[in-house]
Scaffold this active site. Structure first.
Site, PDB file in Angstrom:
ATOM      1  N   ASP A  22      32.573-101.531  30.346  1.00  0.00           N
ATOM      2  CA  ASP A  22      31.685-101.414  31.496  1.00  0.00           C
ATOM      3  C   ASP A  22      30.257-101.648  30.993  1.00  0.00           C
ATOM      4  OD1 ASP A  22      30.671-100.575  34.020  1.00  0.00           O
ATOM      5  OD2 ASP A  22      30.387 -98.557  33.195  1.00  0.00           O
ATOM      6  N   ASP A  24      26.765-100.839  33.045  1.00  0.00           N
ATOM      7  CA  ASP A  24      25.767 -99.838  33.444  1.00  0.00           C
ATOM      8  C   ASP A  24      26.215 -98.426  33.071  1.00  0.00           C
ATOM      9  OD1 ASP A  24      23.951-101.693  34.670  1.00  0.00           O
ATOM     10  OD2 ASP A  24      25.343-101.838  36.352  1.00  0.00           O
TER      11      ASP A  24
HETATM   12 MG   LIG Z   1      29.147 -97.752  34.632  1.00  0.00          MG
END
Ligand SMILES: [Mg+2]
Length: 189
Positions: A22, A24
């Site tokens: 992932d 962010d």
């Molecule tokens: Mg995230």
């Protein structure tokens, strides 16, 4: 916190494994109630660049899967995202890390796009482009339960990265391992 009896080392991770990351909250810091819309707003989480160097040296493929609904909302556009990603990759490569590919989903949550995590479309796209990817020999590392659900559907090993372990205590079946951040995870391998 390690939930499984086995430790990460027991998985014998080698170049036949793929890491799905992932973005962010994992690679870069979250902006409260906002999206990272330009390079000035992009701040690496401490230690994440070094962690990516370590991790991309261990895994065969390192792939980013990121929901970017700021595009679907019209707050930013794909050129803005491309610019952020090219600068992010440059920093990572300057530190001898390697990202094979970034997949993103621009759709807003309400559209329930097949590409948007927790749906699995971005992983299927990745496997189409890199047919050697085996989801049973893949790890997803993310900071939300949505990332864990994505990995659960694909039978990946799920690594939850957060200071708040109460979240993963509430979803024990969805989290295999949890660490404070990417750096701590990378040291554990
Ligand atoms: Mg995230």
């Amino acid at each position: 916190m390690k939930k499984l009896k086995l430790s990460l080392k027991n998985l014998n991770i080698d170049k036949s494994w793929t890491l799905f990351l992932d973005r962010d909250g994992v690679i870069n810091k979250l902006l409260p109630d906002d999206y990272v819309k330009n390079w000035d707003e992009f701040k690496f989480v401490g230690g994440s660049i070094d962690a990516i160097k370590t991790l991309s040296g261990i895994f065969g493929r390192t792939i980013i899967v990121t929901n970017q609904q700021g595009i679907g909302k019209g707050i930013m556009n794909e050129n803005d995202l491309d610019d952020i990603h090219s600068k992010m990759l440059k920093e990572i490569e300057n530190n001898n890390g390697k990202i094979d590919k970034i997949y993103f989903c621009p759709s807003i949550a309400e559209e329930n796009s097949f590409l948007r995590k927790p749906n699995v479309g971005m992983a299927l796209k990745a496997r189409k482009e890199f047919p050697e990817i085996n989801f049973r020999k893949s790890i997803i590392a993310g900071d939300t339960i949505s990332d864990m659900k994505f990995g659960f559907k694909l039978k990946m090993i799920k690594v939850f990265l957060s200071e708040n372990i109460d979240i993963c205590r509430a979803y024990p079946q969805l989290v295999d391992f949890s660490f404070k951040d990417l750096k701590e995870f990378s040291i554990e391998l």
